[in-house]
Design a protein around this motif. Structure first.
Motif, PDB file in Angstrom:
ATOM      1  N   THR A 215     -14.045   5.206  -6.874  1.00  0.00           N
ATOM      2  CA  THR A 215     -14.636   6.420  -7.422  1.00  0.00           C
ATOM      3  C   THR A 215     -13.626   7.234  -8.201  1.00  0.00           C
ATOM      4  O   THR A 215     -13.941   7.808  -9.244  1.00  0.00           O
ATOM      5  CB  THR A 215     -15.229   7.271  -6.283  1.00  0.00           C
ATOM      6  N   ALA A 216     -12.389   7.313  -7.707  1.00  0.00           N
ATOM      7  CA  ALA A 216     -11.372   8.145  -8.354  1.00  0.00           C
ATOM      8  C   ALA A 216     -10.028   7.443  -8.311  1.00  0.00           C
ATOM      9  O   ALA A 216      -9.708   6.733  -7.350  1.00  0.00           O
ATOM     10  CB  ALA A 216     -11.282   9.505  -7.665  1.00  0.00           C
ATOM     11  N   LEU A 217      -9.243   7.660  -9.352  1.00  0.00           N
ATOM     12  CA  LEU A 217      -7.872   7.151  -9.429  1.00  0.00           C
ATOM     13  C   LEU A 217      -6.926   8.314  -9.672  1.00  0.00           C
ATOM     14  O   LEU A 217      -7.194   9.179 -10.517  1.00  0.00           O
ATOM     15  CB  LEU A 217      -7.717   6.141 -10.564  1.00  0.00           C
ATOM     16  N   THR A 218      -5.835   8.363  -8.893  1.00  0.00           N
ATOM     17  CA  THR A 218      -4.778   9.326  -9.140  1.00  0.00           C
ATOM     18  C   THR A 218      -3.485   8.557  -9.389  1.00  0.00           C
ATOM     19  O   THR A 218      -3.482   7.334  -9.417  1.00  0.00           O
ATOM     20  CB  THR A 218      -4.593  10.271  -7.937  1.00  0.00           C
ATOM     21  N   GLU A 219      -2.387   9.276  -9.540  1.00  0.00           N
ATOM     22  CA  GLU A 219      -1.107   8.614  -9.764  1.00  0.00           C
ATOM     23  C   GLU A 219      -0.717   7.720  -8.591  1.00  0.00           C
ATOM     24  O   GLU A 219       0.002   6.735  -8.764  1.00  0.00           O
ATOM     25  CB  GLU A 219      -0.010   9.654  -9.985  1.00  0.00           C
ATOM     26  N   GLN A 220      -1.189   8.073  -7.381  1.00  0.00           N
ATOM     27  CA  GLN A 220      -0.703   7.377  -6.198  1.00  0.00           C
ATOM     28  C   GLN A 220      -1.779   6.647  -5.406  1.00  0.00           C
ATOM     29  O   GLN A 220      -1.443   5.886  -4.499  1.00  0.00           O
ATOM     30  CB  GLN A 220      -0.001   8.373  -5.261  1.00  0.00           C
ATOM     31  N   ALA A 221      -3.048   6.833  -5.724  1.00  0.00           N
ATOM     32  CA  ALA A 221      -4.072   6.273  -4.848  1.00  0.00           C
ATOM     33  C   ALA A 221      -5.331   5.887  -5.610  1.00  0.00           C
ATOM     34  O   ALA A 221      -5.655   6.456  -6.655  1.00  0.00           O
ATOM     35  CB  ALA A 221      -4.428   7.261  -3.737  1.00  0.00           C
ATOM     36  N   ALA A 222      -6.012   4.911  -5.046  1.00  0.00           N
ATOM     37  CA  ALA A 222      -7.358   4.535  -5.472  1.00  0.00           C
ATOM     38  C   ALA A 222      -8.307   4.938  -4.351  1.00  0.00           C
ATOM     39  O   ALA A 222      -8.106   4.550  -3.192  1.00  0.00           O
ATOM     40  CB  ALA A 222      -7.445   3.032  -5.734  1.00  0.00           C
ATOM     41  N   VAL A 223      -9.330   5.716  -4.680  1.00  0.00           N
ATOM     42  CA  VAL A 223     -10.222   6.293  -3.687  1.00  0.00           C
ATOM     43  C   VAL A 223     -11.566   5.578  -3.726  1.00  0.00           C
ATOM     44  O   VAL A 223     -12.235   5.541  -4.765  1.00  0.00           O
ATOM     45  CB  VAL A 223     -10.424   7.801  -3.918  1.00  0.00           C
ATOM     46  N   VAL A 224     -11.944   5.012  -2.579  1.00  0.00           N
ATOM     47  CA  VAL A 224     -13.217   4.322  -2.415  1.00  0.00           C
ATOM     48  C   VAL A 224     -14.084   5.170  -1.496  1.00  0.00           C
ATOM     49  O   VAL A 224     -13.645   5.536  -0.401  1.00  0.00           O
ATOM     50  CB  VAL A 224     -13.014   2.915  -1.812  1.00  0.00           C
ATOM     51  N   VAL A 225     -15.296   5.483  -1.908  1.00  0.00           N
ATOM     52  CA  VAL A 225     -16.196   6.321  -1.117  1.00  0.00           C
ATOM     53  C   VAL A 225     -17.325   5.443  -0.592  1.00  0.00           C
ATOM     54  O   VAL A 225     -18.047   4.815  -1.363  1.00  0.00           O
ATOM     55  CB  VAL A 225     -16.756   7.488  -1.945  1.00  0.00           C
ATOM     56  N   GLN A 226     -17.490   5.405   0.730  1.00  0.00           N
ATOM     57  CA  GLN A 226     -18.486   4.553   1.368  1.00  0.00           C
ATOM     58  C   GLN A 226     -19.420   5.389   2.232  1.00  0.00           C
ATOM     59  O   GLN A 226     -19.009   5.944   3.254  1.00  0.00           O
ATOM     60  CB  GLN A 226     -17.790   3.500   2.237  1.00  0.00           C
ATOM     61  N   ASP A 227     -20.676   5.458   1.813  1.00  0.00           N
ATOM     62  CA  ASP A 227     -21.673   6.252   2.536  1.00  0.00           C
ATOM     63  C   ASP A 227     -22.652   5.293   3.213  1.00  0.00           C
ATOM     64  O   ASP A 227     -23.775   5.098   2.769  1.00  0.00           O
ATOM     65  CB  ASP A 227     -22.394   7.176   1.556  1.00  0.00           C
ATOM     66  N   ARG A 228     -22.188   4.695   4.304  1.00  0.00           N
ATOM     67  CA  ARG A 228     -23.024   3.756   5.056  1.00  0.00           C
ATOM     68  C   ARG A 228     -22.623   3.819   6.523  1.00  0.00           C
ATOM     69  O   ARG A 228     -21.473   4.155   6.837  1.00  0.00           O
ATOM     70  CB  ARG A 228     -22.920   2.331   4.499  1.00  0.00           C
ATOM     71  N   PRO A 229     -23.516   3.494   7.443  1.00  0.00           N
ATOM     72  CA  PRO A 229     -23.209   3.668   8.877  1.00  0.00           C
ATOM     73  C   PRO A 229     -22.054   2.809   9.366  1.00  0.00           C
ATOM     74  O   PRO A 229     -21.220   3.275  10.138  1.00  0.00           O
ATOM     75  CB  PRO A 229     -24.518   3.274   9.563  1.00  0.00           C
ATOM     76  N   LEU A 230     -22.004   1.548   8.955  1.00  0.00           N
ATOM     77  CA  LEU A 230     -20.921   0.650   9.340  1.00  0.00           C
ATOM     78  C   LEU A 230     -20.282   0.142   8.062  1.00  0.00           C
ATOM     79  O   LEU A 230     -20.936  -0.501   7.236  1.00  0.00           O
ATOM     80  CB  LEU A 230     -21.449  -0.515  10.177  1.00  0.00           C
ATOM     81  N   VAL A 231     -18.999   0.435   7.894  1.00  0.00           N
ATOM     82  CA  VAL A 231     -18.304   0.107   6.650  1.00  0.00           C
ATOM     83  C   VAL A 231     -17.499  -1.178   6.854  1.00  0.00           C
ATOM     84  O   VAL A 231     -16.585  -1.214   7.680  1.00  0.00           O
ATOM     85  CB  VAL A 231     -17.371   1.254   6.225  1.00  0.00           C
ATOM     86  N   PRO A 232     -17.823  -2.235   6.124  1.00  0.00           N
ATOM     87  CA  PRO A 232     -17.119  -3.497   6.285  1.00  0.00           C
ATOM     88  C   PRO A 232     -15.978  -3.661   5.282  1.00  0.00           C
ATOM     89  O   PRO A 232     -15.840  -2.859   4.337  1.00  0.00           O
ATOM     90  CB  PRO A 232     -18.217  -4.526   6.007  1.00  0.00           C
TER      91      PRO A 232
END
Length: 523
Positions: free
Chosen positions: A139-156
């Motif tokens: 969802t988002a990229l910064t200088e130091q991180a890649a951000v993954v957003v997971q809106d589900r009850p069990l995240v695999p």
């Protein structure tokens, strides 16, 4: 933020069905094939990625879908259904949830099957949780991180996440996965997020954020993404971090290192099966480099995968029979295995976890028989066993369940010869020998995993066996789940397609010592 949807199909989707489903998803969207056709991207007129669709994969067991999605979802499906997953980005001016929903529903209507679409739980509104990048999972990229957003009850540990780690890990970016406080992680994903190059970010119902392993308050930083909030009000972790009734079971965590001579006839995985049979009561059921685990456990197939990756490393995860097909006496278990070449042969670094419901105690005599068999096969290097609080089903909520406590450690024959048999026998913890009297392996049991002084005894044992400080373990120097950093357990810098290459090993601080680590180098 993602909108995820899965179609579980009775038959394989053909070209005609896929084209019709893509048209139903959004007739005005443009189609682009990436990853050699393994992923289909739907883009709007401005070139933004609106949704991404993965190629169908046939599951070895329909119960794998129930493990990851919902009980009973595969009741009316064949024993080996096809899994097709779609993901839409959170865009303010586009109905991406509708796009992926129409795609999976059209497939299921044409081919027969079931559709899974989780109800949203994350609060919308924070700008860093919206938008899209060139990667479908990020969802988002910064200088130091890649951000993954997971809106589900069990995240695999999905192929999306594995590929995001591969693509952005090579650039030295950390992985951050954001979930609601009601979400849980699978064992495979937790093994990734417990490393220094990752972070589990949890959103509370009030819209604040905390670390899912330590409870430390977090805030958004334009450069580092989510970082420790030094200005947070005192008073301890948020209420959502408190354990609930489901966390009152216990788990045994095993870190096992075995080594084999390099031989053309070597078939890997025997030690994985020993762990599974002795502690879990059955052989592994399925395995893979991402979830869902689509392959039936077969040592020959796993070995072929590792050979194809050599001399690079191979990482994979496995699990026991899912609840729907689990026989009496078989416990929930899961683990990871990393295969690498060494100067003298081939090493398997295995992590293993087995769950026990509240009121049931682990049978530690099974550990003795395991050490005996590993010694007889002349493969044991080291093995550590710890006990931790947690759910018997080996899923992990963002709750505090206490620090893991050591049960004991096994030292193989080669390691004993390096330490010296006399010194090994004179340890402050009395060893139990296995194997030939002149070249024994030793099992040191420091407790049952409940004694408050067990870490003190474990540190004394380590200090005796390694007075030069070459090996040590403390609560603050382990991975966040307490399974230890010795074997290493992440797919790191390669795609699932490439077999899951592992990055360098690392450790996470304990909750009392949580701090900001820099990005771990990708191999």
């Amino acid at each position: 933020m993602s909108h995820d949807a899965v179609a579980l199909l009775s038959g394989a989707p053909d070209r005609r069905a896929l084209i019709a489903a893509l048209a139903a998803a959004g007739p005005d969207l443009r189609v682009r094939l990436v990853a050699d056709g393994a992923v289909v991207e739907l883009r709007d007129a401005g070139g933004r990625v609106v949704a991404s669709l993965q190629a169908a994969q046939r599951l070895a067991l329909s119960a794998e879908a129930e493990r990851l999605l919902a009980d009973g979802i595969a009741d009316d499906l064949p024993a080996q259904p096809y899994w097709v997953e779609a993901r839409g980005a959170e865009l303010a001016d586009a109905d991406t949830a509708g796009v992926v929903g129409r795609f999976v529903r059209d497939l299921a209507e044409r081919l027969g099957g079931e559709v899974w679409e989780p109800a949203p739980a994350l609060l919308r509104g924070d700008p860093f949780l919206e938008g899209a990048t060139e990667h479908p999972a990020v969802t988002a990229l910064t200088e130091q991180a890649a951000v993954v957003v997971q809106d589900r009850p069990l995240v695999p540990l999905s192929p999306w996440i594995v590929d995001a780690m591969a693509r952005h890990g090579r650039r030295g970016l950390r992985l951050q996965v954001v979930t609601p406080s009601a979400s849980r992680l699978t064992h495979a994903l937790r093994s990734i997020l417990q490393t220094p190059a990752a972070r589990w970010v949890v959103q509370t119902p009030a819209g604040t954020y905390y670390d899912g392993f330590s409870g430390v308050p977090l805030r958004w930083d334009e450069r580092a993404a989510f970082t420790v909030d030094e200005d947070a009000r005192p008073g301890g972790p948020p209420e959502e971090f408190r354990a609930d009734g489901a966390d009152r079971g216990c788990q045994l965590h095993v870190d096992l290192n075995v080594e084999h001579p390099a031989d053309n006839g070597l078939v890997l995985g025997a030690s994985v099966e020993l762990l599974a049979e002795h502690l879990g009561g059955a052989l592994p059921s399925v395995w893979g480099t991402a979830e869902p685990f689509a392959q039936e456990w077969r040592r020959t197939v796993f070995t072929r995968t590792a050979r194809n990756r050599a001399p690079g490393q191979t990482w994979a995860a496995f699990s026991g029979p899912p609840e729907g097909v689990r026989e009496d006496g078989v416990r929930p278990f899961a683990g990871t295995v990393r295969v690498s070449r060494t100067a003298s042969g081939v090493r398997e670094a295995i992590t293993f976890a087995v769950g026990y419901p509240e009121g049931e105690e682990p049978d530690l005599s099974a550990v003795h028989s395991l050490v005996k068999e590993l010694t007889a096969r002349d493969v044991l290097r080291t093995m550590t066993v710890r006990r931790a609080g947690g759910r018997a089903d080996l899923t992990y909520a963002p709750h505090w369940t206490g620090l893991p406590l050591p049960v004991g450690m096994a030292v193989g024959q080669e390691a004993v010869s390096v330490i010296g048999t006399g010194r090994a026998l004179g340890a402050p913890v009395r060893p139990l020998p296995f194997g030939p009297p002149l070249t024994p392996a030793f099992w040191y049991q420091v407790g049952t995993g409940v004694e408050e002084d067990s870490w003190v005894r474990f540190r004394e044992l380590m200090a005796h066996l390694h007075p030069d400080g070459g090996y040590g373990a403390e609560p603050g120097g382990e991975d966040r789940d307490g399974t230890g950093g010795t074997p290493g357990s992440t797919p790191g810098g390669a795609s699932a397609k490439a077999g899951g290459r592992a990055p360098g090993e690392g450790s996470r601080p304990s909750p009392e010592q949580d701090s900001e680590e820099g990005p771990a180098p990708s191999p």
